[in-house]
Scaffold this motif. Sequence first.
Motif, PDB file in Angstrom:
ATOM      1  N   PRO A 113       2.470  -5.924  -6.861  1.00  0.00           N
ATOM      2  CA  PRO A 113       1.688  -4.839  -7.788  1.00  0.00           C
ATOM      3  C   PRO A 113       0.088  -4.974  -7.682  1.00  0.00           C
ATOM      4  CG  PRO A 113       3.390  -6.055  -8.860  1.00  0.00           C
ATOM      5  CD  PRO A 113       3.261  -6.673  -7.563  1.00  0.00           C
ATOM      6  N   SER A 114      -0.648  -6.120  -7.463  1.00  0.00           N
ATOM      7  CA  SER A 114      -1.953  -6.250  -7.355  1.00  0.00           C
ATOM      8  C   SER A 114      -2.360  -5.561  -6.277  1.00  0.00           C
ATOM      9  CB  SER A 114      -2.511  -7.644  -7.126  1.00  0.00           C
ATOM     10  OG  SER A 114      -2.084  -8.248  -5.788  1.00  0.00           O
ATOM     11  N   GLU A 115      -1.828  -4.817  -5.252  1.00  0.00           N
ATOM     12  CA  GLU A 115      -2.363  -3.987  -4.244  1.00  0.00           C
ATOM     13  C   GLU A 115      -2.577  -2.626  -4.730  1.00  0.00           C
ATOM     14  OE1 GLU A 115       0.449  -4.048  -0.910  1.00  0.00           O
ATOM     15  OE2 GLU A 115       0.145  -6.388  -0.550  1.00  0.00           O
ATOM     16  N   ASP A 116      -1.837  -2.406  -5.907  1.00  0.00           N
ATOM     17  CA  ASP A 116      -2.064  -1.009  -6.695  1.00  0.00           C
ATOM     18  C   ASP A 116      -2.798  -1.258  -7.808  1.00  0.00           C
ATOM     19  OD1 ASP A 116      -0.768   0.605  -4.830  1.00  0.00           O
ATOM     20  OD2 ASP A 116       1.150  -0.112  -5.640  1.00  0.00           O
ATOM     21  N   GLY A 117      -3.496  -2.383  -7.932  1.00  0.00           N
ATOM     22  CA  GLY A 117      -4.405  -2.580  -9.239  1.00  0.00           C
ATOM     23  C   GLY A 117      -3.791  -3.292 -10.268  1.00  0.00           C
ATOM     24  N   ARG A 130       1.741  -7.413 -13.935  1.00  0.00           N
ATOM     25  CA  ARG A 130       2.071  -7.547 -12.813  1.00  0.00           C
ATOM     26  C   ARG A 130       3.217  -8.468 -12.509  1.00  0.00           C
ATOM     27  NH1 ARG A 130       0.516 -12.408  -9.711  1.00  0.00           N
ATOM     28  NH2 ARG A 130       0.764 -12.147  -7.375  1.00  0.00           N
ATOM     29  N   MET A 131       3.051  -9.679 -13.310  1.00  0.00           N
ATOM     30  CA  MET A 131       4.144 -10.880 -13.275  1.00  0.00           C
ATOM     31  C   MET A 131       5.532 -10.258 -13.644  1.00  0.00           C
ATOM     32  SD  MET A 131       4.097 -13.849 -12.036  1.00  0.00           S
ATOM     33  CE  MET A 131       2.558 -14.023 -11.653  1.00  0.00           C
TER      34      MET A 131
END
Length: 135
Positions: free
Chosen positions: A104-108, A114-115
Amino acid sequence: MTTPSVLFICSRNAGKSQMAAALMDYVSDGKVTSYSAGTNPGASINQEAVASLADCGADMAQGEPKPIDPSLAASVDRVVILGTDAKPSFDPQVKVERWVTYEPSEDGITGAERMNMIRDEIADRVRSLFHELEK
């Protein structure tokens, strides 16, 4: 009848592989023995992952990052490698699969959101693996 076993591996053994093992313990209620390890173990487990699992009833709070034990890897019914960073090698008779999970961090998306997304995807895969192993 023996209890099925699985070893979950990621690079640091701080988040995803610890989550997967704790989720397998939770989902299988002891019907599958789970382990986790890392190719490059970190110093401590990811506290966001601990909190995310606690929210769904699973517990990884006592987990500690550890290296791969080759004899354990050779003795379990399945080795699951999470993500693309860990690249362990095993004898050909070791049954290995890789789970490439969404990041998810790739999409901010960061923090607890995220976790929780990572937890939910891993939980779905763990449930499927549990049903496969219990047959």
